[in-house]
Design a protein around this motif. Structure first.
Motif, PDB file in Angstrom:
ATOM      1  N   VAL A   1       0.855  -1.174   0.000  1.00 36.11           N
ATOM      2  CA  VAL A   1       0.000   0.000   0.000  1.00 36.11           C
ATOM      3  C   VAL A   1       0.898   1.233   0.000  1.00 36.11           C
ATOM      4  N   SER A   2       0.570   2.198  -0.825  1.00 34.29           N
ATOM      5  CA  SER A   2       1.303   3.460  -0.884  1.00 34.29           C
ATOM      6  C   SER A   2       0.334   4.626  -0.800  1.00 34.29           C
ATOM      7  N   LEU A   3       0.805   5.740  -0.247  1.00 34.75           N
ATOM      8  CA  LEU A   3       0.027   6.961  -0.128  1.00 34.75           C
ATOM      9  C   LEU A   3       0.665   8.009  -1.028  1.00 34.75           C
ATOM     10  N   PHE A   4      -0.151   8.701  -1.806  1.00 33.35           N
ATOM     11  CA  PHE A   4       0.319   9.763  -2.687  1.00 33.35           C
ATOM     12  C   PHE A   4      -0.367  11.065  -2.278  1.00 33.35           C
ATOM     13  N   LEU A   5       0.366  12.173  -2.316  1.00 34.91           N
ATOM     14  CA  LEU A   5      -0.189  13.486  -2.019  1.00 34.91           C
ATOM     15  C   LEU A   5      -0.053  14.352  -3.261  1.00 34.91           C
ATOM     16  N   TYR A   6      -1.168  14.964  -3.661  1.00 34.12           N
ATOM     17  CA  TYR A   6      -1.206  15.829  -4.836  1.00 34.12           C
ATOM     18  C   TYR A   6      -1.662  17.227  -4.419  1.00 34.12           C
ATOM     19  N   ARG A   7      -1.090  18.243  -5.059  1.00 37.65           N
ATOM     20  CA  ARG A   7      -1.602  19.600  -4.869  1.00 37.65           C
ATOM     21  C   ARG A   7      -2.362  19.985  -6.133  1.00 37.65           C
ATOM     22  N   SER A   8      -3.280  20.914  -5.986  1.00 38.29           N
ATOM     23  CA  SER A   8      -4.136  21.325  -7.100  1.00 38.29           C
ATOM     24  C   SER A   8      -3.876  22.774  -7.455  1.00 38.29           C
TER      25      SER A   8
ATOM     26  N   SER B   1       4.629   7.979  -0.476  1.00 35.77           N
ATOM     27  CA  SER B   1       5.126   7.317   0.731  1.00 35.77           C
ATOM     28  C   SER B   1       5.925   6.069   0.379  1.00 35.77           C
ATOM     29  N   GLU B   2       6.595   5.551   1.383  1.00 33.97           N
ATOM     30  CA  GLU B   2       7.215   4.251   1.209  1.00 33.97           C
ATOM     31  C   GLU B   2       6.111   3.206   1.107  1.00 33.97           C
ATOM     32  N   TYR B   3       6.409   2.116   0.457  1.00 35.39           N
ATOM     33  CA  TYR B   3       5.451   1.039   0.236  1.00 35.39           C
ATOM     34  C   TYR B   3       5.341   0.170   1.482  1.00 35.39           C
ATOM     35  N   LYS B   4       4.115  -0.133   1.894  1.00 36.16           N
ATOM     36  CA  LYS B   4       3.843  -1.018   3.022  1.00 36.16           C
ATOM     37  C   LYS B   4       3.290  -2.328   2.476  1.00 36.16           C
ATOM     38  N   LYS B   5       4.003  -3.427   2.709  1.00 38.80           N
ATOM     39  CA  LYS B   5       3.668  -4.708   2.107  1.00 38.80           C
ATOM     40  C   LYS B   5       2.601  -5.461   2.911  1.00 38.80           C
ATOM     41  N   ASN B   6       1.583  -5.949   2.183  1.00 38.43           N
ATOM     42  CA  ASN B   6       0.565  -6.846   2.721  1.00 38.43           C
ATOM     43  C   ASN B   6      -0.083  -6.352   4.013  1.00 38.43           C
ATOM     44  N   LEU B   7      -0.493  -5.111   4.031  1.00 35.04           N
ATOM     45  CA  LEU B   7      -1.124  -4.569   5.237  1.00 35.04           C
ATOM     46  C   LEU B   7      -2.530  -4.069   4.929  1.00 35.04           C
ATOM     47  N   ILE B   8      -3.461  -4.408   5.791  1.00 37.65           N
ATOM     48  CA  ILE B   8      -4.823  -3.905   5.658  1.00 37.65           C
ATOM     49  C   ILE B   8      -4.960  -2.569   6.383  1.00 37.65           C
TER      50      ILE B   8
ATOM     51  N   ALA C   1      -4.328  10.110  -2.141  1.00 36.26           N
ATOM     52  CA  ALA C   1      -4.774   8.881  -2.799  1.00 36.26           C
ATOM     53  C   ALA C   1      -4.014   7.698  -2.207  1.00 36.26           C
ATOM     54  N   ILE C   2      -4.731   6.597  -2.015  1.00 30.42           N
ATOM     55  CA  ILE C   2      -4.153   5.373  -1.480  1.00 30.42           C
ATOM     56  C   ILE C   2      -4.219   4.323  -2.586  1.00 30.42           C
ATOM     57  N   TYR C   3      -3.090   3.663  -2.834  1.00 26.40           N
ATOM     58  CA  TYR C   3      -3.010   2.650  -3.887  1.00 26.40           C
ATOM     59  C   TYR C   3      -2.487   1.340  -3.330  1.00 26.40           C
ATOM     60  N   ASP C   4      -3.015   0.244  -3.871  1.00 24.06           N
ATOM     61  CA  ASP C   4      -2.472  -1.077  -3.596  1.00 24.06           C
ATOM     62  C   ASP C   4      -1.326  -1.280  -4.571  1.00 24.06           C
ATOM     63  N   TYR C   5      -0.166  -1.565  -4.067  1.00 23.22           N
ATOM     64  CA  TYR C   5       1.041  -1.670  -4.869  1.00 23.22           C
ATOM     65  C   TYR C   5       1.045  -2.962  -5.679  1.00 23.22           C
ATOM     66  N   ASN C   6       1.298  -2.869  -6.965  1.00 25.97           N
ATOM     67  CA  ASN C   6       1.414  -4.033  -7.844  1.00 25.97           C
ATOM     68  C   ASN C   6       2.756  -3.989  -8.547  1.00 25.97           C
ATOM     69  N   THR C   7       3.480  -5.093  -8.533  1.00 25.39           N
ATOM     70  CA  THR C   7       4.798  -5.111  -9.161  1.00 25.39           C
ATOM     71  C   THR C   7       4.728  -5.350 -10.660  1.00 25.39           C
ATOM     72  N   LYS C   8       3.679  -6.017 -11.137  1.00 23.79           N
ATOM     73  CA  LYS C   8       3.613  -6.401 -12.544  1.00 23.79           C
ATOM     74  C   LYS C   8       2.788  -5.460 -13.416  1.00 23.79           C
ATOM     75  N   HIS C   9       1.951  -4.650 -12.810  1.00 24.62           N
ATOM     76  CA  HIS C   9       1.124  -3.736 -13.589  1.00 24.62           C
ATOM     77  C   HIS C   9       0.799  -2.502 -12.762  1.00 24.62           C
TER      78      HIS C   9
END
Length: 132
Positions: free
Chosen positions: A1-8, A23-30, A57-65
């Motif tokens: 899981v990664s967190l991204f911050l955007y300004r508008s 953010s740094e990637y957090k592996k396999n965490l709910i 924005a919160i994203y689930d990290y994927n290594t292949k796509h």
């Protein structure tokens, strides 16, 4: 899981969203806890305007796509500072609601909560605040 911050930035003819932090990637965490400290100049975060729109924005990290969006919320620097949790990570009263990224649908389902543990303006940034 990664967190991204955007300004508008709202211009007369277009709307620009610029990523300013990942953010740094957090592996396999709910229920991830990002313990990293993010220090960014106020002008980078919000152009010196505490009420400028920010998107988290919160994203689930994927290594292949492409990363899978979990959800997002809109806030401001002022709101982040106002909604700091006083009872720690379990303080849901002031948590930001994360909703599914479904094209800004008004009834998008809630996918989680984001608890802000610390948000402050450092002394050297106070001089960059715009007059409101």
């Amino acid at each position: 899981v990664s967190l991204f911050l955007y300004r508008s930035l709202h211009l007369p003819t277009k709307y620009i969203r610029q990523r300013i932090y990942r953010s740094e990637y957090k592996k396999n965490l709910i229920n991830p806890l990002w313990e990293e400290i993010m220090t960014l100049p106020l002008t980078t975060v919000c152009y010196g305007d505490l009420d400028n729109e920010l998107r988290i924005a919160i994203y689930d990290y994927n290594t292949k796509h492409k990363h899978t969006p979990i959800g997002y919320c809109f806030t401001t620097a002022r709101s982040l500072m106002k909604n700091v949790a006083v009872r720690g990570n379990a303080d849901r009263e002031v948590a930001l609601e994360i909703v599914a990224d479904e094209g800004n649908a008004p009834n998008a389902p809630k996918t989680g909560l984001l608890v802000v543990l610390q948000a402050e303006i450092l002394e050297e940034d106070e001089s960059s605040l715009s007059e409101s």
